[in-house]
Design a protein around this motif. Sequence first.
Motif, PDB file in Angstrom:
ATOM      1  N   GLY A   1       0.787  -1.229   0.000  1.00 33.32           N
ATOM      2  CA  GLY A   1       0.000   0.000   0.000  1.00 33.32           C
ATOM      3  C   GLY A   1       0.812   1.268   0.000  1.00 33.32           C
ATOM      4  O   GLY A   1       0.277   2.370   0.122  1.00 33.32           O
ATOM      5  N   ILE A   2       2.132   1.150  -0.145  1.00 31.05           N
ATOM      6  CA  ILE A   2       3.031   2.317  -0.127  1.00 31.05           C
ATOM      7  C   ILE A   2       3.657   2.483  -1.504  1.00 31.05           C
ATOM      8  O   ILE A   2       4.191   1.538  -2.086  1.00 31.05           O
ATOM      9  N   LYS A   3       3.589   3.712  -2.027  1.00 30.86           N
ATOM     10  CA  LYS A   3       4.214   4.023  -3.309  1.00 30.86           C
ATOM     11  C   LYS A   3       5.477   4.840  -3.069  1.00 30.86           C
ATOM     12  O   LYS A   3       5.460   5.832  -2.325  1.00 30.86           O
ATOM     13  N   ALA A   4       6.580   4.418  -3.671  1.00 30.10           N
ATOM     14  CA  ALA A   4       7.841   5.127  -3.448  1.00 30.10           C
ATOM     15  C   ALA A   4       8.753   4.959  -4.651  1.00 30.10           C
ATOM     16  O   ALA A   4       8.671   3.974  -5.392  1.00 30.10           O
ATOM     17  N   ASN A   5       9.623   5.936  -4.830  1.00 31.99           N
ATOM     18  CA  ASN A   5      10.668   5.836  -5.844  1.00 31.99           C
ATOM     19  C   ASN A   5      11.888   5.158  -5.221  1.00 31.99           C
ATOM     20  O   ASN A   5      12.427   5.650  -4.217  1.00 31.99           O
ATOM     21  N   ILE A   6      12.289   4.035  -5.799  1.00 32.34           N
ATOM     22  CA  ILE A   6      13.440   3.317  -5.273  1.00 32.34           C
ATOM     23  C   ILE A   6      14.388   2.968  -6.421  1.00 32.34           C
ATOM     24  O   ILE A   6      14.040   3.067  -7.594  1.00 32.34           O
ATOM     25  N   ASP A   7      15.603   2.573  -6.060  1.00 34.22           N
ATOM     26  CA  ASP A   7      16.580   2.169  -7.074  1.00 34.22           C
ATOM     27  C   ASP A   7      16.161   0.843  -7.701  1.00 34.22           C
ATOM     28  O   ASP A   7      15.544  -0.003  -7.044  1.00 34.22           O
ATOM     29  N   PHE A   8      16.501   0.665  -8.964  1.00 29.48           N
ATOM     30  CA  PHE A   8      16.287  -0.621  -9.608  1.00 29.48           C
ATOM     31  C   PHE A   8      17.543  -1.008 -10.383  1.00 29.48           C
ATOM     32  O   PHE A   8      18.288  -0.151 -10.866  1.00 29.48           O
ATOM     33  N   VAL A   9      17.771  -2.308 -10.473  1.00 33.50           N
ATOM     34  CA  VAL A   9      18.871  -2.844 -11.277  1.00 33.50           C
ATOM     35  C   VAL A   9      18.338  -4.042 -12.040  1.00 33.50           C
ATOM     36  O   VAL A   9      17.810  -4.987 -11.441  1.00 33.50           O
ATOM     37  N   GLY A  10      18.448  -3.985 -13.350  1.00 35.47           N
ATOM     38  CA  GLY A  10      18.098  -5.143 -14.168  1.00 35.47           C
ATOM     39  C   GLY A  10      19.273  -6.105 -14.188  1.00 35.47           C
ATOM     40  O   GLY A  10      20.400  -5.709 -14.500  1.00 35.47           O
ATOM     41  N   VAL A  11      19.051  -7.374 -13.836  1.00 33.46           N
ATOM     42  CA  VAL A  11      20.146  -8.330 -13.693  1.00 33.46           C
ATOM     43  C   VAL A  11      19.855  -9.584 -14.509  1.00 33.46           C
ATOM     44  O   VAL A  11      18.783  -9.749 -15.093  1.00 33.46           O
TER      45      VAL A  11
ATOM     46  N   TYR B   1       9.127  -0.267   2.665  1.00 30.93           N
ATOM     47  CA  TYR B   1       7.718  -0.624   2.448  1.00 30.93           C
ATOM     48  C   TYR B   1       7.066  -1.259   3.674  1.00 30.93           C
ATOM     49  O   TYR B   1       5.891  -1.609   3.645  1.00 30.93           O
ATOM     50  N   GLY B   2       7.829  -1.388   4.761  1.00 28.84           N
ATOM     51  CA  GLY B   2       7.265  -1.931   5.988  1.00 28.84           C
ATOM     52  C   GLY B   2       6.797  -3.370   5.861  1.00 28.84           C
ATOM     53  O   GLY B   2       5.796  -3.763   6.473  1.00 28.84           O
ATOM     54  N   ILE B   3       7.519  -4.171   5.060  1.00 36.55           N
ATOM     55  CA  ILE B   3       7.144  -5.575   4.861  1.00 36.55           C
ATOM     56  C   ILE B   3       7.950  -6.447   5.811  1.00 36.55           C
ATOM     57  O   ILE B   3       9.182  -6.521   5.713  1.00 36.55           O
ATOM     58  N   LYS B   4       7.268  -7.126   6.727  1.00 36.68           N
ATOM     59  CA  LYS B   4       7.960  -7.981   7.688  1.00 36.68           C
ATOM     60  C   LYS B   4       8.286  -9.353   7.094  1.00 36.68           C
ATOM     61  O   LYS B   4       9.330  -9.928   7.368  1.00 36.68           O
ATOM     62  N   ASN B   5       7.376  -9.886   6.322  1.00 34.66           N
ATOM     63  CA  ASN B   5       7.576 -11.195   5.686  1.00 34.66           C
ATOM     64  C   ASN B   5       7.436 -11.028   4.172  1.00 34.66           C
ATOM     65  O   ASN B   5       6.388 -11.271   3.589  1.00 34.66           O
ATOM     66  N   PRO B   6       8.492 -10.577   3.500  1.00 34.21           N
ATOM     67  CA  PRO B   6       8.376 -10.177   2.091  1.00 34.21           C
ATOM     68  C   PRO B   6       8.254 -11.337   1.096  1.00 34.21           C
ATOM     69  O   PRO B   6       7.749 -11.137  -0.010  1.00 34.21           O
ATOM     70  N   ILE B   7       8.756 -12.510   1.442  1.00 32.32           N
ATOM     71  CA  ILE B   7       8.762 -13.617   0.481  1.00 32.32           C
ATOM     72  C   ILE B   7       7.325 -13.961   0.082  1.00 32.32           C
ATOM     73  O   ILE B   7       6.482 -14.249   0.926  1.00 32.32           O
ATOM     74  N   GLY B   8       7.087 -13.898  -1.221  1.00 31.94           N
ATOM     75  CA  GLY B   8       5.745 -14.175  -1.745  1.00 31.94           C
ATOM     76  C   GLY B   8       4.885 -12.929  -1.881  1.00 31.94           C
ATOM     77  O   GLY B   8       3.818 -12.984  -2.508  1.00 31.94           O
ATOM     78  N   GLN B   9       5.315 -11.801  -1.320  1.00 23.71           N
ATOM     79  CA  GLN B   9       4.562 -10.555  -1.417  1.00 23.71           C
ATOM     80  C   GLN B   9       4.710  -9.952  -2.821  1.00 23.71           C
ATOM     81  O   GLN B   9       5.628 -10.281  -3.578  1.00 23.71           O
ATOM     82  N   THR B  10       3.785  -9.057  -3.157  1.00 25.82           N
ATOM     83  CA  THR B  10       3.785  -8.433  -4.486  1.00 25.82           C
ATOM     84  C   THR B  10       4.313  -7.001  -4.409  1.00 25.82           C
ATOM     85  O   THR B  10       3.975  -6.246  -3.504  1.00 25.82           O
ATOM     86  N   ILE B  11       5.135  -6.657  -5.370  1.00 25.21           N
ATOM     87  CA  ILE B  11       5.598  -5.277  -5.536  1.00 25.21           C
ATOM     88  C   ILE B  11       5.380  -4.919  -6.999  1.00 25.21           C
ATOM     89  O   ILE B  11       5.818  -5.635  -7.901  1.00 25.21           O
ATOM     90  N   ARG B  12       4.672  -3.807  -7.242  1.00 24.04           N
ATOM     91  CA  ARG B  12       4.269  -3.465  -8.605  1.00 24.04           C
ATOM     92  C   ARG B  12       5.071  -2.271  -9.137  1.00 24.04           C
ATOM     93  O   ARG B  12       5.266  -1.268  -8.456  1.00 24.04           O
ATOM     94  N   GLY B  13       5.516  -2.425 -10.380  1.00 24.53           N
ATOM     95  CA  GLY B  13       6.221  -1.352 -11.068  1.00 24.53           C
ATOM     96  C   GLY B  13       6.336  -1.678 -12.539  1.00 24.53           C
ATOM     97  O   GLY B  13       6.356  -2.845 -12.940  1.00 24.53           O
ATOM     98  N   CYS B  14       6.373  -0.646 -13.383  1.00 18.21           N
ATOM     99  CA  CYS B  14       6.472  -0.834 -14.837  1.00 18.21           C
ATOM    100  C   CYS B  14       5.337  -1.727 -15.364  1.00 18.21           C
ATOM    101  O   CYS B  14       5.563  -2.563 -16.245  1.00 18.21           O
ATOM    102  N   ASN B  15       4.158  -1.562 -14.739  1.00 17.28           N
ATOM    103  CA  ASN B  15       2.962  -2.325 -15.154  1.00 17.28           C
ATOM    104  C   ASN B  15       3.122  -3.830 -14.991  1.00 17.28           C
ATOM    105  O   ASN B  15       2.516  -4.620 -15.705  1.00 17.28           O
TER     106      ASN B  15
END
Length: 789
Positions: free
Chosen positions: A510-520, A560-574
């Motif tokens: 539920g939080i929108k933020a600008n963060i760094d990204f690296v394509g790997v 993003y305040g995610i305590k258990n991130p594994i399996g969670q969704t993060i949306r960007g670039c559609n």
Amino acid sequence: MFKLNLKIALRNLWKNKGITAINIGGLAIALAAFVLVMLYFTYETSFDKENPNYDHVYIVGINYPEFKTDYAPAPFAVAIKQNFPEVDRVGLVKGSSFELTIKNGGNTLFTSKILTVDCNAAKILNINPSGGLVKPSGDAERLNYLSNESMKILFPDKKDNKPEIVGFGASNLGITGIIAGSIKNDPHSNFNFDGVSISNKLGNRDNYDMNDYTIYLQLKPGVNVLSLERKITDLYRAELLKNKVGGSKDELKGISTFLDPLSSLHLKPKAGNNTPYKILIAISVLGLLILLIACINFTNLSIAQATKRAKEVGVKKVMGAFRFQLITQFLIEIFMQCFAAIILALILAELVLPSFNTLFQVQLSIWHLGNDLFWQLPLILSVITLIAGIYPAIILSGFKPILVLKGNFSTSKQSYVLRNSLIVFQFSIAVVFMISLLIINSQLKYMRSQDLGFTADEVVYIKNISIFNDPLKFEPVREKILKIPGIKSATVATFVPSGQNGVNSYVANGIKANIDFVGVDFDYFETLDIKLKKGRFFSREFKTDTANSAVINESAMVKYGIKNPIGQTIRGCNIDYKIVGVVKDFKTQGFENIVQPTIYTIKEPCGGNKMQIMLKIEQKMMAGALATLKAQWSDINKQDGEDFRYLFLDEMYGKLFKKQEQLQTVFFAAALLTIFIAILGLFAFVKYITNVRIKEIALRKILGASNFQIMKLINSSFFVMVLIANLISWPLAYVLTKKWLSTFAYRIDMPVLPFMLSAVVTVLLTIITVSIQTNKAVKAKPVDALKYE
């Protein structure tokens, strides 16, 4: 009268040649340092000043809640020009993202700085080809130019400015193009380039999703910049809403624009690091302080010499000399010494200049037309003559004839206090430099020894022009590379961990933020030995990893305040990415910036191109593996062909420390100079003191005082002065170094040892200096000093 005063001045200087040599030598060393600092300061503060539009050129930058950037969407340039008549011109510029190879027969040029500009930007930035700026005939056409230096590499015998056909990339590709001519590349500009490509229009004029251009404005004279800045912010928010980019109206309130003047781009850009500016100020202050210490030395020794000139002053006053005439005479003496010091300083500066240029990676020269030193040096000569000489001249000319002719040669109590105060000041500055140097050394040692969170050793970065956004395209290249003995892993990414990453908007929890990204690609984390905190790395066993899997770092998890991130969704670039792993934070951007929240994905449609190849090679087999790579590169990566270039990742990352290492070297030199000048002055001053107290020393020896007791007596006053200097300098050094350390996100705690060590070193140097001088006076026979009494 002038001739007589000149003769007297020369005789006095020759009579006291020891003190004169110390005065001239100390002042010359300080002046040499100051000349170098002045050259560097002038150079650093005059970037782009040859541009006739210098005072009216601005960059349009964007403020986000998390960061600032100089990059903006291309269509915004058109919107600005259409809405603001106070803007004279609007231009677009885009830098190159890879090293392009250009060939002419057997001559090869590797270009890493190709600027793509539109015609308006070329006019704004004063980019003028040798045959004049020509507007391309159509929107699709581009006119390519190379710098004069680049043209000489490709066409060493070329004497005209006619267009030439060249090859781009590997020879086997058969790609050719036309070089329209040459452009003078000014190294003293923010727009340093190997070549320039000029077009009518740049960028997709309807795409507000990508901030990948730099917008330059040339404002009309008299424009209120702050007012225009606010209006451009309102326009930008409106454009984002109209194009449905950036969120709702409330969300856009956190976004604004700014105008950064051309004059700030080199040293203190609003959307960049102002470390160069801080270092320039620090170096300039050091130069001034070193010169001030030398002037203090000069003043102190001149006052100490006062008693030797007392009878001369008394006789001249009895003969009718006015005080003004005496002041003029003494100032002439001081002027002569200062003039000799400047000549010697220029010689010393010329000798040191090559090392100075190497340290700061500049090409400064003392002897060239237009050098500001030609008017600055006479001004400096006049100023230091007044600073160093006016007070001693007033003291010397102020002796009363009746008293001095009776034998009362002593200077006033005020002169005694001033003399001691100046010595304390000298040592205080020297102690500040010494403490600063030790703390800088400690911080740099900490930076070199700290765990970066990744391993740069044994990692080789291969320069490349091929794009490997699709993992299937890189796989055959990887397989060929891994067949070479010694190579343990290979990967490709959009960014190498030695500077900035890309930035994009992502939503999670539920939080929108600008963060760094690296394509790997696969094996990215394994190649860099990055530690896993939760979940897993990307794996070929999971087909979804190439579609919508993501790995984030610890800072992103906290962001993003995610305590258990594994399996969670993060949306960007559609794309709805599924978080499959969390890596421990690692310092990709050095120690000055805190680790940024970062997302790593294999599929990144909004990101840059994956071109940065990195290989993990065993140290013992490094040379053989690189030689094999060079021999086989045209088969491994056909697009690069025979053009195999590489860098070691640890060397690339080490460039992030370059400015601090420069500061370390400068403080080392400054500490040595200030201590040397202070000790030099102390040495001469002690010599004078022992001569004045020679009879006192003789009487004390007759009355039974031992050599040690006498040396202790003379040392005690200087010992107290040095201790006072340390006590004064400690708080100042603490404040200055604390402020410097605060510029680092990761830093040492303020150490105590440098403060203690500075006191020990200065006290020992003082005791040694004083003892050497007093030893001769102590060992002299008392009868020699008292035989005329």
